[in-house]
Write a protein that holds these residues in place. Sequence first.
Motif, short mmCIF file in Angstrom:
data_model
loop_
_atom_site.label_atom_id
_atom_site.label_comp_id
_atom_site.label_asym_id
_atom_site.label_seq_id
_atom_site.Cartn_x
_atom_site.Cartn_y
_atom_site.Cartn_z
N PHE A 17 19.20 18.42 0.93
CA PHE A 17 20.35 17.88 1.67
C PHE A 17 19.90 17.14 2.92
N ASN B 82 29.63 18.21 2.17
CA ASN B 82 28.86 17.01 1.89
C ASN B 82 29.76 15.96 1.29
N ASP C 6 34.66 16.07 -1.45
CA ASP C 6 33.54 16.65 -0.72
C ASP C 6 33.21 18.01 -1.32
N GLN D 265 27.26 15.07 6.31
CA GLN D 265 27.55 16.50 6.32
C GLN D 265 28.38 16.85 7.55
N ARG E 15 20.66 13.27 3.80
CA ARG E 15 21.38 12.94 5.03
C ARG E 15 20.57 12.00 5.89
N ILE F 283 24.25 10.81 2.27
CA ILE F 283 25.37 11.75 2.40
C ILE F 283 25.70 11.95 3.87
N CYS G 137 27.74 22.96 0.27
CA CYS G 137 26.34 23.05 -0.14
C CYS G 137 26.14 24.05 -1.27
#
Length: 110
Positions: A59, A79, A40, A70, A63, A68, A43
């Motif tokens: 991001f 992430n 992982d 988070q 998501r 992904i 960011c």
Amino acid sequence: MGRTPPHPEVSEFGLQQVLEALVDPVRRSIVTQLDASGADIKCGDFDIPVSKSTATHHFNVLREAGLIRQYYVGTARMNTLRRDEMDQAFPGLLAALTTPQARAAQPLAG
């Protein structure tokens, strides 16, 4: 869950939304960096040529498409690539995107 943002379930993944997320070279770079690292990533630790606010947008798109997941560790937003879930929904898609040949053919727009 508190600060953990919402994530779609596998049954909610849409091919159109996933492909639209992956069409952007910055977002493809995020996915391939997650795949290559095997861990992982925070960011702020991605190598992407965009501002912090633009990165946040990228991001969010990843998501919301389901690519992904988070979560927070302290103040860091982490992430992780949802490879198993993507493979369940769209077998072979991420494998095609993350091969060394595919990564080499993905120039980053700067």
